[in-house]
Design a protein around this motif. Structure first.
Motif, mmCIF file in Angstrom:
data_model
loop_
_atom_site.group_PDB
_atom_site.id
_atom_site.type_symbol
_atom_site.label_atom_id
_atom_site.label_comp_id
_atom_site.label_asym_id
_atom_site.label_seq_id
_atom_site.Cartn_x
_atom_site.Cartn_y
_atom_site.Cartn_z
ATOM 1 N N LEU A 193 -19.734 0.203 25.865
ATOM 2 C CA LEU A 193 -18.955 1.255 25.207
ATOM 3 C C LEU A 193 -18.381 0.817 23.863
ATOM 4 C CD1 LEU A 193 -17.009 2.847 28.204
ATOM 5 C CD2 LEU A 193 -19.098 3.662 27.079
ATOM 6 N N ALA A 194 -18.438 -0.474 23.551
ATOM 7 C CA ALA A 194 -17.847 -0.939 22.288
ATOM 8 C C ALA A 194 -18.434 -0.235 21.061
ATOM 9 C CB ALA A 194 -17.983 -2.450 22.162
ATOM 10 N N PRO A 195 -19.760 -0.058 20.965
ATOM 11 C CA PRO A 195 -20.304 0.594 19.769
ATOM 12 C C PRO A 195 -19.910 2.061 19.613
ATOM 13 C CG PRO A 195 -21.992 -0.663 20.907
ATOM 14 C CD PRO A 195 -20.824 -0.570 21.837
ATOM 15 N N VAL A 196 -19.471 2.717 20.700
ATOM 16 C CA VAL A 196 -19.086 4.131 20.593
ATOM 17 C C VAL A 196 -17.574 4.296 20.524
ATOM 18 C CG1 VAL A 196 -21.158 4.934 21.747
ATOM 19 C CG2 VAL A 196 -19.123 4.499 23.108
ATOM 20 N N ASP A 197 -16.860 3.204 20.300
ATOM 21 C CA ASP A 197 -15.412 3.273 20.125
ATOM 22 C C ASP A 197 -15.111 4.171 18.931
ATOM 23 O OD1 ASP A 197 -12.738 2.887 19.653
ATOM 24 O OD2 ASP A 197 -12.796 0.715 19.834
#
Length: 271
Positions: A30-34
């Motif tokens: 989920l880090a890239p869609v923060d």
């Protein structure tokens, strides 16, 4: 809670593209869609939170299906660009909470987005350029070097007598195509993929085909090229109409893509 249509459509496409790069059944990152990574002027955000008990089972495919359904419902009929909060469940038990909102969440410390995320980077640059010069940048055709695949170019052209297309149809056909690509192993040979916009009076079709045996594309290539075409052509030109593009390797065609209005498809047959 009304949302600005252009902003939320682009935010959804960016998120779908990032998730599609992770595959369908892998453990989701989920880090890239923060949403904290979005440009400062962004007004629409997608916030995804894992459920406490079973969140470790969350996969990109779960989120891709949820986002596809959400954007198809937004564009109607009836059209309604409003915020939402949804619980994603697997066999009746929560996996994650997904919210589409106008409220920017708190910024969390993390590494800056990868420079290999063309939609995110070009989206910010394009918005600033369009704010200064508007539609004066619009062109009928062009060729540019792909910034992520060496020796590759993309040649694009809007159809001289083509139909204009509502932006929501362009972007929902993009979402559908990206989600379809995510089903496949990224390194497998690519042949053909098609995506459709949300049901309506005629639908928009995005179709991409490989055209070379010697230089065969894989699914990761196509995902990357669609990201670049979306940002460097559709967003930059701010023009929504029938168009096509060719993928070239050292001048030789290795793939083609066509965005067209398919009047033969209607609500009843579902595409």
């Amino acid at each position: 809670m009304p949302l600005e249509p252009t902003e939320i459509l682009r935010t959804i496409v960016v998120t779908v593209w990032i998730l599609a790069r992770q595959g369908w059944t892998n453990k989701v990152d989920l880090a890239p869609v923060d949403p904290a990574t979005l440009p400062g002027e962004a007004t629409a955000f997608i916030v995804i939170t894992r459920a406490p008990m079973r969140g470790d089972l969350l996969q990109p495919g779960h989120l891709l299906l949820a986002l596809r359904q959400a954007v198809f419902q937004m564009v109607g009929p009836p059209q309604s660009f409003c915020g939402l909060r949804a619980t994603l469940k697997l066999r009746g038990r929560p996996l994650a909470i997904m919210a589409i909102t106008t409220e920017r969440p708190p910024r969390r410390p993390r590494i800056n987005p990868s420079t290999h995320d063309p939609i995110i980077i070009e989206r910010d640059k394009s918005n600033k350029t369009l704010a200064l010069q508007g539609n004066l940048l619009a062109a009928d055709s062009g060729v540019f070097d792909d910034p992520y695949f060496s020796n590759c170019q993309i040649a694009w052209a809007y159809s001289p007598n083509g139909h204009s297309i509502p932006q929501e149809d362009v972007w929902t056909s993009w979402v559908d195509t990206l989600a379809n690509i995510a089903y496949h192993n990224s390194r497998d040979p690519f042949d053909h993929v098609t995506g459709y916009s949300a049901p309506g009076p005629g639908r928009t079709k995005l179709e991409v085909k490989g055209t070379s045996i010697e230089r065969q594309l894989n699914w990761a290539h196509v995902l990357g090229f669609l990201g670049t075409v979306g940002s460097r052509v559709i967003v930059k030109e701010n023009r929504f109409a029938e168009m096509s593009f060719r993928i070239l390797y050292r001048g030789d065609e290795i793939g083609i893509g066509v965005l067209s209005r398919d009047w033969a498809v209607d609500i009843a047959d579902g595409g």
